[in-house]
Scaffold this motif. Structure first.
Motif, short mmCIF file in Angstrom:
data_model
loop_
_atom_site.label_atom_id
_atom_site.label_comp_id
_atom_site.label_asym_id
_atom_site.label_seq_id
_atom_site.Cartn_x
_atom_site.Cartn_y
_atom_site.Cartn_z
N VAL A 44 -37.07 18.51 -35.80
CA VAL A 44 -38.35 19.20 -35.91
C VAL A 44 -38.46 20.35 -34.92
O VAL A 44 -39.40 21.15 -35.01
CB VAL A 44 -39.52 18.22 -35.69
N GLY A 45 -37.54 20.44 -33.95
CA GLY A 45 -37.60 21.49 -32.95
C GLY A 45 -38.34 21.06 -31.71
O GLY A 45 -39.31 20.30 -31.78
N ILE A 46 -37.89 21.55 -30.58
CA ILE A 46 -38.52 21.21 -29.31
C ILE A 46 -39.97 21.70 -29.28
O ILE A 46 -40.86 21.06 -28.72
CB ILE A 46 -37.73 21.82 -28.14
N GLY A 47 -40.21 22.86 -29.90
CA GLY A 47 -41.57 23.41 -29.91
C GLY A 47 -42.57 22.49 -30.58
O GLY A 47 -43.73 22.41 -30.15
N THR A 48 -42.15 21.79 -31.62
CA THR A 48 -43.05 20.87 -32.31
C THR A 48 -43.46 19.73 -31.40
O THR A 48 -44.64 19.35 -31.34
CB THR A 48 -42.37 20.31 -33.57
N VAL A 49 -42.49 19.17 -30.69
CA VAL A 49 -42.81 18.09 -29.77
C VAL A 49 -43.67 18.61 -28.61
O VAL A 49 -44.59 17.93 -28.15
CB VAL A 49 -41.53 17.43 -29.23
N GLY A 50 -43.37 19.83 -28.17
CA GLY A 50 -44.19 20.43 -27.12
C GLY A 50 -45.62 20.62 -27.56
O GLY A 50 -46.55 20.41 -26.77
N LEU A 51 -45.82 21.00 -28.82
CA LEU A 51 -47.17 21.16 -29.34
C LEU A 51 -47.89 19.81 -29.40
O LEU A 51 -49.10 19.73 -29.15
CB LEU A 51 -47.13 21.80 -30.73
N THR A 52 -47.15 18.74 -29.72
CA THR A 52 -47.74 17.40 -29.72
C THR A 52 -48.31 17.06 -28.35
O THR A 52 -49.44 16.59 -28.22
CB THR A 52 -46.69 16.35 -30.12
N VAL A 53 -47.53 17.33 -27.30
CA VAL A 53 -47.99 17.04 -25.94
C VAL A 53 -49.15 17.94 -25.56
O VAL A 53 -50.10 17.51 -24.89
CB VAL A 53 -46.83 17.18 -24.94
N ALA A 54 -49.12 19.21 -25.99
CA ALA A 54 -50.22 20.12 -25.70
C ALA A 54 -51.51 19.65 -26.37
O ALA A 54 -52.59 19.66 -25.76
CB ALA A 54 -49.86 21.53 -26.16
N LEU A 55 -51.41 19.22 -27.64
CA LEU A 55 -52.58 18.68 -28.33
C LEU A 55 -53.10 17.43 -27.65
O LEU A 55 -54.32 17.22 -27.54
CB LEU A 55 -52.21 18.36 -29.79
N GLN A 56 -52.19 16.61 -27.18
CA GLN A 56 -52.56 15.39 -26.47
C GLN A 56 -53.44 15.71 -25.27
O GLN A 56 -54.49 15.09 -25.05
CB GLN A 56 -51.28 14.67 -26.04
N ASN A 57 -53.02 16.70 -24.49
CA ASN A 57 -53.79 17.08 -23.31
C ASN A 57 -55.14 17.68 -23.67
O ASN A 57 -56.15 17.40 -23.01
CB ASN A 57 -52.98 18.08 -22.47
N LEU A 58 -55.17 18.49 -24.72
CA LEU A 58 -56.42 19.13 -25.12
C LEU A 58 -57.42 18.10 -25.64
O LEU A 58 -58.61 18.12 -25.27
CB LEU A 58 -56.15 20.20 -26.17
N VAL A 59 -56.96 17.20 -26.52
CA VAL A 59 -57.85 16.16 -27.06
C VAL A 59 -58.33 15.24 -25.95
O VAL A 59 -59.49 14.83 -25.92
CB VAL A 59 -57.13 15.37 -28.18
N TRP A 60 -57.43 14.92 -25.03
CA TRP A 60 -57.81 14.11 -23.87
C TRP A 60 -58.96 14.78 -23.12
O TRP A 60 -59.96 14.14 -22.78
CB TRP A 60 -56.59 13.94 -22.98
N GLY A 61 -58.82 16.07 -22.86
CA GLY A 61 -59.87 16.78 -22.15
C GLY A 61 -61.18 16.83 -22.91
O GLY A 61 -62.26 16.63 -22.34
N LEU A 62 -61.10 17.09 -24.22
CA LEU A 62 -62.32 17.16 -25.03
C LEU A 62 -63.02 15.81 -25.10
O LEU A 62 -64.25 15.74 -25.15
CB LEU A 62 -61.97 17.66 -26.44
N GLY A 63 -62.24 14.74 -25.11
CA GLY A 63 -62.84 13.42 -25.21
C GLY A 63 -63.33 12.85 -23.89
O GLY A 63 -64.13 11.89 -23.88
N GLN A 64 -62.90 13.43 -22.76
CA GLN A 64 -63.23 12.84 -21.47
C GLN A 64 -64.72 12.81 -21.14
O GLN A 64 -65.22 11.79 -20.64
CB GLN A 64 -62.47 13.57 -20.36
N PRO A 65 -65.49 13.89 -21.40
CA PRO A 65 -66.94 13.79 -21.11
C PRO A 65 -67.62 12.69 -21.90
O PRO A 65 -68.48 11.97 -21.37
CB PRO A 65 -67.46 15.18 -21.50
N LEU A 66 -67.25 12.54 -23.18
CA LEU A 66 -67.85 11.48 -24.00
C LEU A 66 -67.45 10.11 -23.47
O LEU A 66 -68.28 9.20 -23.36
CB LEU A 66 -67.42 11.63 -25.46
N ALA A 67 -66.16 9.96 -23.14
CA ALA A 67 -65.70 8.67 -22.59
C ALA A 67 -66.41 8.36 -21.28
O ALA A 67 -66.79 7.21 -21.01
CB ALA A 67 -64.18 8.72 -22.38
#
Length: 424
Positions: A44-67
């Motif tokens: 799938v390419g290293i960039g695809t896995v890198g995007l997965t980790v980037a999305l992980q961090n962004l969703v984590w941040g967006l969800g943190q105030p609610l959590a």
């Protein structure tokens, strides 16, 4: 729920917070071990896995105030259990993926949501509520330091599992480790504790909406958000791209990996020191020193000859100032607003951190693709460090102005306007 006034032992709280922080941050630190293995298996390419980790961090941040708000309302223990289950489920979905969609859904979205609820932000906010103010800074420093113990232990173990049994099996093992968080949450089950009893807050009945409105108008809280954005930019850029930076410079992979390991090891020293020093000195001044040190280290990495000594020295220096910002920054927020809304308010600060994390990780990769080097991004990281150091010199740790009580015949909105006038 009103504060409990009974005497509470700090030991169970400290042990529990340290274990949970070690597990959550340790599992998070292993994500950098998977890109090559996943790419080789799925192409799938290293960039695809890198995007997965980037999305992980962004969703984590967006969800943190609610959590954080949920933890403030229903208690940290319940929030951590739900988060651990979601975190483990996301790892299993990621482990079953056969293409980008599964990786992004499991490792990006679901894991990110789970991390927001089962995160050190929720743990530290709960500990702040349960530990008296005199011992709070040290307690937060100890729990943060133990996050690196998880890093130090789980990274090599996960690497061994990947080599022996494959990346899917490794993600399954990490899912089991993550869901085990539920076994340790009992000492954090109370919604409130001695810290709230000690810190009598005039606006104890203040609504969440009013608290957020006060925070949005409070200059020093907004500046803390800006500086923690820089922290997120730094740590995620380094975590994702430091090894590649060093191998691009001609160093062996073993040296690059050792440099990254030293960051985790020496963070134990730095986090302990931050907790202890935060009890004696102004946290904002300590953060100025920390960000200045980072900036000098970044400049040195670019300007000095790429030798093993430079690489390993960088790991040592960065480790000392790695997560030292967490107990100090959370301590400033607690000083400004108290413990009652700590989870929610630090959640928004952490959201700023994760936006920086996304840009640091994604932008670093893009710069290397465009220029063939990370140098420009290292210089940007240094400039941001200097800016954050300067901003901290102007941040006050004093309590934010309280919501004024409306005078007879005056509407609440008029009283709130008085706060705005004072702040402006």
């Amino acid at each position: 729920m009103r504060p409990e006034t009974g005497k509470t032992s700090i030991a169970p709280i400290l042990i529990t917070g340290s274990i949970i922080t070690a597990l959550t941050l340790g599992v998070r630190a292993t994500m950098g071990l998977f890109p090559d293995a996943i790419d080789q298996a799925l192409d799938v390419g290293i960039g695809t896995v890198g995007l997965t980790v980037a999305l992980q961090n962004l969703v984590w941040g967006l969800g943190q105030p609610l959590a954080g708000a949920i933890a403030d309302r229903f208690g940290a223990a319940r929030t951590l259990v739900v988060g651990a289950i979601a975190y483990a489920g996301g790892l299993l979905v990621m482990g079953a993926a056969n293409g980008p969609a599964g990786l992004h859904l499991g490792g990006g979205v679901i894991v990110g949501l789970g991390m927001s609820a089962a995160s050190f932000a929720v743990v530290l906010s709960s500990m702040s509520r349960l530990v008296d103010p005199q011992r709070r800074s040290m307690a937060l420093g100890v729990a943060t330091a133990c996050g690196s113990l998880g890093h130090f232990v789980l990274v090599p173990l996960t690497g061994a599992v990947i080599s022996a049994f494959g990346w899917r099996s490794a993600l399954t093992v990490l899912a089991v480790v993550t869901v085990s968080i539920g076994l340790f949450v009992r000492p954090l089950r109370t919604q409130s504790g001695p810290a709230e009893a000690v810190e009598a807050v005039p606006d104890d009945d203040e609504s969440l909406r009013t608290t957020l409105a006060r925070a949005a108008r409070h200059r020093d809280y907004l500046l803390v958000n800006c500086t923690f954005f820089v922290c997120g930019f730094h740590v995620t850029f380094i975590g994702v791209h430091l090894p590649k930076t060093l191998t691009d410079a001609g160093l062996e992979t073993a040296i690059a990996n050792m440099s990254w390991s030293l960051v985790g090891l020496f963070n134990i020293v730095g986090a302990f020191a931050a907790g202890a020093l935060g009890m004696r000195f102004a946290k904002s001044r300590l953060l100025s020193i920390m960000y200045s040190t980072r900036a000098l280290a970044f400049a040195g990495l670019v300007l000095l000859p790429p030798t093993p000594v430079v690489a390993l020295g960088f790991g040592v220096v960065m480790g000392i100032v790695w997560l030292a910002s967490v107990p100090l920054t959370s301590g400033i927020v607690l000083g400004q607003f108290g413990v009652r809304r700590a989870g929610t308010l630090f959640g928004f600060v952490f959201l700023s951190h994760q936006v920086g994390a996304f840009l640091g990780s994604w932008g670093g990769g893009e710069i290397r693709e465009l220029t063939g080097s990370y140098d420009l991004w290292w210089w940007l990281a240094a400039a941001l460090g200097i800016a954050a150091a300067a901003i901290h010199f102007s941040i006050s740790e004093e309590p934010a102005p309280s919501r004024p009580v409306p005078r007879r015949g005056e509407s609440p909105s008029a009283a709130d306007g008085a706060v705005a006038a004072v702040d402006n």
